[in-house]
Design a protein around this motif. Structure first.
Motif, PDB file in Angstrom:
ATOM      1  N   LEU A   1       0.833  -1.200   0.000  1.00 36.76           N
ATOM      2  CA  LEU A   1       0.000   0.000   0.000  1.00 36.76           C
ATOM      3  C   LEU A   1       0.865   1.247   0.000  1.00 36.76           C
ATOM      4  CD1 LEU A   1      -2.792   1.413   0.381  1.00 36.76           C
ATOM      5  CD2 LEU A   1      -2.422   1.197   2.840  1.00 36.76           C
ATOM      6  N   CYS A   2       1.882   1.287   0.837  1.00 32.52           N
ATOM      7  CA  CYS A   2       2.741   2.468   0.909  1.00 32.52           C
ATOM      8  C   CYS A   2       3.533   2.664  -0.387  1.00 32.52           C
ATOM      9  CB  CYS A   2       3.697   2.347   2.091  1.00 32.52           C
ATOM     10  SG  CYS A   2       2.882   2.361   3.701  1.00 32.52           S
ATOM     11  N   VAL A   3       4.065   1.569  -0.934  1.00 32.74           N
ATOM     12  CA  VAL A   3       4.817   1.677  -2.190  1.00 32.74           C
ATOM     13  C   VAL A   3       3.910   2.133  -3.322  1.00 32.74           C
ATOM     14  CG1 VAL A   3       6.139   0.388  -3.896  1.00 32.74           C
ATOM     15  CG2 VAL A   3       6.528  -0.018  -1.457  1.00 32.74           C
ATOM     16  N   SER A   4       2.684   1.576  -3.382  1.00 35.73           N
ATOM     17  CA  SER A   4       1.759   1.963  -4.443  1.00 35.73           C
ATOM     18  C   SER A   4       1.357   3.426  -4.333  1.00 35.73           C
ATOM     19  CB  SER A   4       0.511   1.073  -4.377  1.00 35.73           C
ATOM     20  OG  SER A   4      -0.421   1.443  -5.368  1.00 35.73           O
ATOM     21  N   LEU A   5       1.182   3.913  -3.111  1.00 36.24           N
ATOM     22  CA  LEU A   5       0.833   5.326  -2.927  1.00 36.24           C
ATOM     23  C   LEU A   5       1.972   6.255  -3.342  1.00 36.24           C
ATOM     24  CD1 LEU A   5      -1.010   5.177   0.520  1.00 36.24           C
ATOM     25  CD2 LEU A   5      -2.037   5.563  -1.724  1.00 36.24           C
TER      26      LEU A   5
ATOM     27  N   LEU B   1      -3.844  11.216  -0.525  1.00 34.82           N
ATOM     28  CA  LEU B   1      -5.167  10.968   0.044  1.00 34.82           C
ATOM     29  C   LEU B   1      -6.291  11.100  -0.979  1.00 34.82           C
ATOM     30  CD1 LEU B   1      -4.759  12.854   3.447  1.00 34.82           C
ATOM     31  CD2 LEU B   1      -4.420  10.423   2.956  1.00 34.82           C
ATOM     32  N   ASP B   2      -6.180  12.047  -1.882  1.00 35.55           N
ATOM     33  CA  ASP B   2      -7.280  12.293  -2.813  1.00 35.55           C
ATOM     34  C   ASP B   2      -7.139  11.542  -4.134  1.00 35.55           C
ATOM     35  OD1 ASP B   2      -8.325  13.980  -0.928  1.00 35.55           O
ATOM     36  OD2 ASP B   2      -7.493  15.810  -1.811  1.00 35.55           O
ATOM     37  N   LEU B   3      -5.920  11.412  -4.641  1.00 39.96           N
ATOM     38  CA  LEU B   3      -5.733  10.822  -5.963  1.00 39.96           C
ATOM     39  C   LEU B   3      -5.408   9.334  -5.919  1.00 39.96           C
ATOM     40  CD1 LEU B   3      -3.735  13.652  -7.800  1.00 39.96           C
ATOM     41  CD2 LEU B   3      -6.200  13.269  -7.719  1.00 39.96           C
ATOM     42  N   ARG B   4      -4.516   8.919  -5.030  1.00 37.07           N
ATOM     43  CA  ARG B   4      -4.001   7.537  -5.089  1.00 37.07           C
ATOM     44  C   ARG B   4      -4.608   6.598  -4.048  1.00 37.07           C
ATOM     45  NH1 ARG B   4       2.455   9.064  -5.767  1.00 37.07           N
ATOM     46  NH2 ARG B   4       2.250  10.132  -7.792  1.00 37.07           N
ATOM     47  N   LEU B   5      -5.042   7.118  -2.929  1.00 41.90           N
ATOM     48  CA  LEU B   5      -5.509   6.235  -1.860  1.00 41.90           C
ATOM     49  C   LEU B   5      -6.739   5.412  -2.250  1.00 41.90           C
ATOM     50  CD1 LEU B   5      -4.907   5.352   1.011  1.00 41.90           C
ATOM     51  CD2 LEU B   5      -6.405   7.184   1.836  1.00 41.90           C
ATOM     52  N   PRO B   6      -7.750   5.978  -2.948  1.00 46.80           N
ATOM     53  CA  PRO B   6      -8.903   5.130  -3.309  1.00 46.80           C
ATOM     54  C   PRO B   6      -8.520   3.912  -4.137  1.00 46.80           C
ATOM     55  CG  PRO B   6      -9.444   7.448  -3.585  1.00 46.80           C
ATOM     56  CD  PRO B   6      -7.984   7.388  -3.317  1.00 46.80           C
ATOM     57  N   ARG B   7      -7.606   4.093  -5.088  1.00 46.56           N
ATOM     58  CA  ARG B   7      -7.209   2.966  -5.922  1.00 46.56           C
ATOM     59  C   ARG B   7      -6.438   1.918  -5.115  1.00 46.56           C
ATOM     60  NH1 ARG B   7      -4.633   2.980 -11.940  1.00 46.56           N
ATOM     61  NH2 ARG B   7      -4.045   0.779 -12.019  1.00 46.56           N
ATOM     62  N   SER B   8      -5.520   2.363  -4.279  1.00 44.23           N
ATOM     63  CA  SER B   8      -4.705   1.422  -3.515  1.00 44.23           C
ATOM     64  C   SER B   8      -5.543   0.666  -2.491  1.00 44.23           C
ATOM     65  CB  SER B   8      -3.565   2.170  -2.824  1.00 44.23           C
ATOM     66  OG  SER B   8      -2.726   2.811  -3.773  1.00 44.23           O
ATOM     67  N   VAL B   9      -6.418   1.371  -1.793  1.00 46.90           N
ATOM     68  CA  VAL B   9      -7.310   0.693  -0.842  1.00 46.90           C
ATOM     69  C   VAL B   9      -8.278  -0.220  -1.584  1.00 46.90           C
ATOM     70  CG1 VAL B   9      -9.114   1.055   0.883  1.00 46.90           C
ATOM     71  CG2 VAL B   9      -7.085   2.506   0.884  1.00 46.90           C
TER      72      VAL B   9
END
Length: 369
Positions: A54-58, A87-95
Motif C-alpha cells: 500500500l505504501c509503495v503503491s501510494l 489521500l485524494d488521488l491515489r488512496l482510493p485505488r490502492s485501498v
C-alpha cells in the motif's frame, strides 16, 4: 488415554499411550480459542506485506514519493501537495486493490470449502460471469435509451450483485440432487460460465461502439478511476460478511468434513450451505462491480493460503490477506513495472493461469493414485 497390550516376551499387558497432542488454548475470560502459532505468524507477515505494498503503491506515479513521505502523510503530516496526491488521488485505488482482493479471496475460500474442491471459485463457477453479464447489460443497453428489466434502476453495483446471486441460485438448483456434490457443482458452473461469457460477447457485438469501449475496459478488470463511491460499499460488505464468516468458522470447518458428518454435528446443512453461498456471491458481485471481473484471485488466493498456513482447508483471514497482497502487487506491476500500463485483471490472469494448470495436474495425479 492408554490401552493395554500384551508383551510378546512376558505375556504381560503393557500400557501404550494413544494420547493425541493438542494445540495450546488461549483463554480470555469466557472466550477460549485454539492458539495456532504458524497461522498467526503467516497472517502477520501477510498483513505487513499488504501494508508495505500500500505504501509503495501510494508513492509510485508521475509525482514519486518515498515510503517515509507516504507514512508521514498517512499519520496526518506532510506537505499540502503530498496530502492531496496521496489521500485524494491515489488512496482510493490502492485501498480498492486491497479490498477487492480480500473480498474475492474470501468468496473463493467459502466456495472451495462448501464444494470441498480446490477448483471451485466464483470465476470458475460462473458467478463472476453472471455479475459481469448483468453489469454489461446495464452499460451497453440502458445508455441507448432502452431498459433491461429492473437493472436500470439498481445501478452498476446492485446490478452486478443481482446477476451474481441469480447465477449462483440457478447453478445451485441445477447441481442439486439430494444435496450438492462438489464435482457436479464445478461441471455445471463451468457450463454456466461459458454460456454467460457467450451472452456477454453477443451484447458487446450488437451494442454501440462507444458503449462497447466502456464495457470492454471494465471487463478486463481495472482499478483505473477507482473512487470512494466504489470502494466504500465493497469495504462495508467485506467487513460485515467477513465478520459473519469468521463467526461461522466452525460451521465452515464442519462442512469440509462432508454432509453426513455435518448433519451428525447438528448443523442445518442446506440452510447453512445456502447462507454461505449467498455470502460468497455477495462478496464476488460487489468486488466485480467495484473493479470488474478480476480473474483467478478467488481461485489462487485460498489455495496459496492453505499452503502457507498448512491448514486442512482454506483459512478465511489468511485467504483474505493473500488475496489483498495478490491484487495490490498485481496492480503495482501493471502500473509501474511493465512498459505500458495495463489493467490489473490481465496481470492476475497471466499469473493465475499457470496456477490453475498446476491444480488440474495435481488433482489428476491424486485421482490416478
Amino acid at each position: 488415554m492408554t490401552l493395554p497390550a500384551p508383551d510378546r516376551r512376558t505375556r504381560r499387558p503393557v500400557q501404550i499411550s494413544t494420547a493425541i497432542p493438542s494445540r495450546p488454548a488461549l483463554r480470555i475470560g469466557r472466550v477460549s480459542l485454539v492458539w495456532r502459532g504458524r497461522h498467526v505468524a503467516v497472517c502477520g507477515l501477510l498483513a505487513a506485506a499488504a501494508f508495505l505494498l500500500l505504501c509503495v503503491s501510494l508513492g509510485r506515479g508521475d509525482y514519486p514519493l518515498s515510503v517515509p513521505q507516504v507514512l508521514e502523510v498517512l499519520v496526518g503530516g506532510g506537505e499540502r501537495l503530498d496530502r492531496f496526491i496521496v489521500l485524494d488521488l491515489r488512496l482510493p485505488r490502492s485501498v480498492g486493490a486491497l479490498v477487492v482482493g480480500a473480498a474475492l479471496a474470501v468468496a473463493g475460500a467459502i466456495t472451495q470449502s462448501l464444494s470441498r474442491n480446490p477448483l471451485a471459485s466464483p470465476d470458475i463457477l460462473g458467478i463472476t460471469a453472471g455479475a459481469g453479464a448483468a453489469a454489461v447489460a446495464l452499460i451497453v443497453v440502458t445508455s441507448g435509451g432502452s431498459i433491461v428489466g429492473f437493472l436500470a434502476g439498481l445501478g452498476l453495483p446492485l446490478a452486478a450483485l443481482t446477476g451474481g446471486l441469480l447465477t449462483a441460485f440457478v447453478i445451485y438448483l441445477l447441481a442439486w440432487r439430494n444435496g450438492v456434490e462438489g464435482f457436479r457443482l464445478v461441471l455445471i458452473g463451468i457450463g454456466a460460465n461459458a454460456m454467460l461469457i457467450a451472452l456477454t460477447n453477443w451484447m458487446l457485438v450488437s451494442a454501440d461502439i462507444n458503449d462497447v469501449a466502456r464495457a470492454q475496459v471494465w471487463l478486463t478488470g481495472s482499478l483505473n478511476g477507482a473512487a470512494w463511491s466504489q470502494v466504500a460499499p465493497a469495504a462495508l460488505a467485506l467487513a460485515v460478511i467477513g465478520t459473519w464468516t469468521l463467526i461461522a468458522g466452525t460451521t465452515v470447518g464442519a462442512l469440509r468434513l462432508g454432509d453426513d458428518t455435518a448433519r451428525s454435528l447438528g448443523i442445518r446443512l442446506h440452510t447453512q450451505q445456502g447462507l454461505l453461498l449467498a455470502a460468497a456471491c455477495a462478496l464476488a458481485g460487489i468486488a466485480t462491480a467495484a473493479a470488474g471481473p478480476i480473474g483467478f484471485v478467488a481461485l489462487a488466493a485460498p489455495q496459496l493460503a492453505v499452503r502457507l498456513v498448512r491448514a486442512d482447508g482454506p483459512p478465511i483471514i489468511a485467504s483474505a490477506l493473500t488475496g489483498a497482497v495478490l491484487v495490490a502487487g498485481s496492480d503495482l506491476i501493471a502500473r509501474t513495472v511493465l512498459p505500458v500500463a495495463l489493467p490489473v485483471g490481465l496481470v492476475t490472469s497471466a499469473l493465475g493461469g499457470p496456477f490453475l494448470l498446476y491444480l488440474l495436474v495435481r488433482s489428476n495425479r491424486k485421482v490416478s493414485i
